[in-house]
Every structure is written in C-alpha cells, then in structure tokens.
Design a protein around this motif. Structure first.
Motif, PDB file in Angstrom:
ATOM      1  N   ARG A   8       0.821  -1.209   0.000  1.00 25.73           N
ATOM      2  CA  ARG A   8       0.000   0.000   0.000  1.00 25.73           C
ATOM      3  C   ARG A   8       0.855   1.260   0.000  1.00 25.73           C
ATOM      4  O   ARG A   8       0.404   2.326  -0.371  1.00 25.73           O
ATOM      5  N   CYS A   9       2.128   1.129   0.405  1.00 23.46           N
ATOM      6  CA  CYS A   9       3.017   2.287   0.392  1.00 23.46           C
ATOM      7  C   CYS A   9       3.723   2.435  -0.957  1.00 23.46           C
ATOM      8  O   CYS A   9       4.462   3.390  -1.164  1.00 23.46           O
ATOM      9  N   ALA A  19       5.271  -9.457   4.207  1.00 21.28           N
ATOM     10  CA  ALA A  19       4.969  -8.248   4.974  1.00 21.28           C
ATOM     11  C   ALA A  19       3.926  -7.405   4.260  1.00 21.28           C
ATOM     12  O   ALA A  19       3.035  -6.831   4.894  1.00 21.28           O
ATOM     13  N   HIS A  20       4.003  -7.342   2.927  1.00 26.02           N
ATOM     14  CA  HIS A  20       3.026  -6.563   2.158  1.00 26.02           C
ATOM     15  C   HIS A  20       1.626  -7.146   2.318  1.00 26.02           C
ATOM     16  O   HIS A  20       0.650  -6.404   2.466  1.00 26.02           O
ATOM     17  N   ALA A  21       1.526  -8.469   2.283  1.00 23.71           N
ATOM     18  CA  ALA A  21       0.216  -9.119   2.440  1.00 23.71           C
ATOM     19  C   ALA A  21      -0.351  -8.859   3.835  1.00 23.71           C
ATOM     20  O   ALA A  21      -1.551  -8.612   3.996  1.00 23.71           O
ATOM     21  N   ILE A  22       0.510  -8.883   4.841  1.00 23.74           N
ATOM     22  CA  ILE A  22       0.057  -8.633   6.216  1.00 23.74           C
ATOM     23  C   ILE A  22      -0.411  -7.193   6.361  1.00 23.74           C
ATOM     24  O   ILE A  22      -1.460  -6.917   6.953  1.00 23.74           O
ATOM     25  N   ALA A  47      12.273  -2.139   2.457  1.00 21.13           N
ATOM     26  CA  ALA A  47      12.098  -1.091   1.449  1.00 21.13           C
ATOM     27  C   ALA A  47      10.817  -0.290   1.652  1.00 21.13           C
ATOM     28  O   ALA A  47      10.623   0.730   0.999  1.00 21.13           O
ATOM     29  N   CYS A  48       9.947  -0.727   2.545  1.00 23.59           N
ATOM     30  CA  CYS A  48       8.687  -0.015   2.778  1.00 23.59           C
ATOM     31  C   CYS A  48       8.951   1.295   3.521  1.00 23.59           C
ATOM     32  O   CYS A  48       9.988   1.472   4.163  1.00 23.59           O
ATOM     33  N   THR A  49       7.967   2.163   3.475  1.00 26.59           N
ATOM     34  CA  THR A  49       8.085   3.445   4.170  1.00 26.59           C
ATOM     35  C   THR A  49       8.037   3.214   5.677  1.00 26.59           C
ATOM     36  O   THR A  49       7.509   2.198   6.143  1.00 26.59           O
ATOM     37  N   ALA A  54       5.886   0.781  10.525  1.00 25.08           N
ATOM     38  CA  ALA A  54       5.367   1.044  11.873  1.00 25.08           C
ATOM     39  C   ALA A  54       3.998   0.412  12.064  1.00 25.08           C
ATOM     40  O   ALA A  54       3.687  -0.097  13.146  1.00 25.08           O
ATOM     41  N   MET A  55       3.185   0.421  11.009  1.00 19.46           N
ATOM     42  CA  MET A  55       1.863  -0.201  11.103  1.00 19.46           C
ATOM     43  C   MET A  55       1.998  -1.691  11.403  1.00 19.46           C
ATOM     44  O   MET A  55       1.294  -2.232  12.262  1.00 19.46           O
TER      45      MET A  55
END
Length: 138
Positions: A8-9, A19-22, A47-49, A54-55
């Motif tokens: 989403r980022c 991690a993206h799926a979670i 690589a995520c924001t 943090a989420m």
C-alpha cells in the motif's frame, strides 16, 4: 495477494511480499487474515516506508500484548479455581465432626490443636492475666 503486487506504500520488492500481504490485511482491518499470514513472525520489508513498517510493528506488538494478557488471565483463573478447590476441601474436612474408631463406634473428632505461643509471648500473656486478676480482686 501475489508476490508481485505492490504494498500500500508503493513498495514492490518481492522479498517483502509476506509483509506486504500482512499490511494489506491490517489496512482492511482483517486481523484474522493478518495472523494467518504470520503477523507475529514475519519480518518487516526493509524497502517499505517508515509508516508502513510502523503499522506492521505496532500491530505485532499490540497482538503480542493481547496474547500475553490472555495468558495472564487464564493463569489467574486457574489459580483462583485451585484456591476455591482447596477452600472447599478444607470446609469439607471441617464438617466431619465425628471419626470412626476401630470397633466402628463414632466418636467426636479431636479439635485441631492450636499453635503454641512462643515462650516470650506466653510469659507476657501470663503476666497480663496475673495483673488483670490483681485488679479484679481489689
């Protein structure tokens, strides 16, 4: 969610797919799916924001605290149940005022012995009783 689907980022790294799926499940407020995908064990995508990471971390910490609280609650209930059983057993033992002798006759059970006072306390009690008796004679 496929491995190539972006987070989403906007991160599209393949090694962060779990991690993206979670994070997507958390964004959809689907905690059950996030847990099934490995919320408690998955590593955050590097690589995520920071907000996205943090989420994930905040949700993991909150869920870990909730699981620990549930474990403490269950342990407390087990302790309380154990204490209740012990008290019930003590009360049941106190209700048996008679004991059977060898010949089958029932006799009153002996009262539980009182704990003896330490010698210094017994001496102080004896002095106090003697002093009270002296006052009552006059």
């Amino acid at each position: 969610m496929s491995a190539a689907a972006p987070c989403r980022c906007g991160c599209a790294r393949a090694d962060g797919a779990a991690a993206h799926a979670i994070v997507a499940a958390l964004a959809a407020d689907d905690l059950d799916r996030a847990l099934a995908l490995g919320l408690l064990d998955a590593a955050a995508c590097s690589a995520c924001t920071p907000d996205c990471t943090a989420m994930l971390i905040d949700a993991r910490v909150a869920r870990s605290k909730a699981l620990a609280a549930r474990a403490r609650y269950r342990a407390r209930n087990a302790r309380l149940a154990q204490r209740a059983q012990e008290r019930a057993a003590q009360r049941a033992g106190a209700r048996a005022p008679e004991a059977a002798t060898r010949d089958g006759a029932m006799t009153p059970a002996a009262e539980p012995s009182r704990p003896t006072l330490p010698s210094a306390a017994a001496a102080a009690l004896a002095r106090a009783k003697a002093k009270a008796a002296e006052r009552n004679k006059s």
